[in-house]
Design a protein around this motif. Structure first.
Motif, PDB file in Angstrom:
ATOM      1  N   MET A   9       0.755  -1.320  -0.074  1.00 22.52           N
ATOM      2  CA  MET A   9      -0.142   0.121   0.137  1.00 22.52           C
ATOM      3  C   MET A   9       0.920   1.239   0.057  1.00 22.52           C
ATOM      4  O   MET A   9       2.015   1.330   0.544  1.00 22.52           O
ATOM      5  CB  MET A   9      -0.818  -0.017   1.256  1.00 22.52           C
ATOM      6  N   THR A  20      -7.748   2.592  -4.986  1.00 24.33           N
ATOM      7  CA  THR A  20      -7.597   3.446  -4.100  1.00 24.33           C
ATOM      8  C   THR A  20      -8.593   3.562  -2.841  1.00 24.33           C
ATOM      9  O   THR A  20      -9.979   3.266  -3.239  1.00 24.33           O
ATOM     10  CB  THR A  20      -7.236   5.081  -4.622  1.00 24.33           C
ATOM     11  N   ALA A  48      -0.293   0.638   6.673  1.00 23.83           N
ATOM     12  CA  ALA A  48       0.547   0.916   5.499  1.00 23.83           C
ATOM     13  C   ALA A  48       1.799   1.200   5.837  1.00 23.83           C
ATOM     14  O   ALA A  48       2.070   1.951   6.878  1.00 23.83           O
ATOM     15  CB  ALA A  48      -0.107   2.035   4.513  1.00 23.83           C
ATOM     16  N   ILE A  64      -5.096   6.192   0.041  1.00 24.52           N
ATOM     17  CA  ILE A  64      -4.388   5.087  -0.171  1.00 24.52           C
ATOM     18  C   ILE A  64      -4.269   4.384  -1.425  1.00 24.52           C
ATOM     19  O   ILE A  64      -5.448   3.943  -1.891  1.00 24.52           O
ATOM     20  CB  ILE A  64      -4.478   4.071   1.358  1.00 24.52           C
ATOM     21  N   SER A  65      -3.042   3.725  -2.151  1.00 26.99           N
ATOM     22  CA  SER A  65      -3.114   3.067  -3.259  1.00 26.99           C
ATOM     23  C   SER A  65      -2.891   1.603  -2.840  1.00 26.99           C
ATOM     24  O   SER A  65      -2.026   1.431  -2.185  1.00 26.99           O
ATOM     25  CB  SER A  65      -2.287   3.754  -4.247  1.00 26.99           C
ATOM     26  N   LEU A  66      -3.583   0.758  -3.510  1.00 27.11           N
ATOM     27  CA  LEU A  66      -3.304  -0.668  -3.246  1.00 27.11           C
ATOM     28  C   LEU A  66      -2.806  -1.413  -4.366  1.00 27.11           C
ATOM     29  O   LEU A  66      -3.323  -1.095  -5.591  1.00 27.11           O
ATOM     30  CB  LEU A  66      -4.575  -1.353  -2.865  1.00 27.11           C
TER      31      LEU A  66
END
Length: 85
Positions: A9, A20, A48, A64-66
């Motif tokens: 993340m 996201t 994260a 948050i980017s996954l």
């Protein structure tokens, strides 16, 4: 159940599209060159692991980017990892 490790993340920059989540920062734990960021997406807590050169404040809203290529899907009944085929 979706499982994703904290190192998969990242804090999204700018207008990120894709996988996201809008989150609120609960705790920031600096660890030298990285930091652990505890966030909440609704009532779901997430953790994260991010680069420590970013400024992240408690109670800030961050995206948050996954990295879903590294995610796993688990069966809720058997707890078996379904992504291992």
């Amino acid at each position: 159940v979706l499982g994703i490790r904290p190192e998969n993340m990242s804090v999204a920059s700018g207008a990120s599209a894709g996988s996201t989540l809008q989150t609120v920062v609960d705790v920031v734990e600096p660890l030298g060159d990285e930091m652990i960021v505890y966030v909440s997406a609704g009532d779901q807590p997430l953790i994260a692991k991010v680069d420590s050169h970013q400024k992240i404040d408690v109670e800030a809203q961050i995206t948050i980017s996954l990295n879903l290529d590294m995610a796993h899907i688990f069966d809720t009944d058997t707890q078996m990892n379904l992504t291992l085929g």
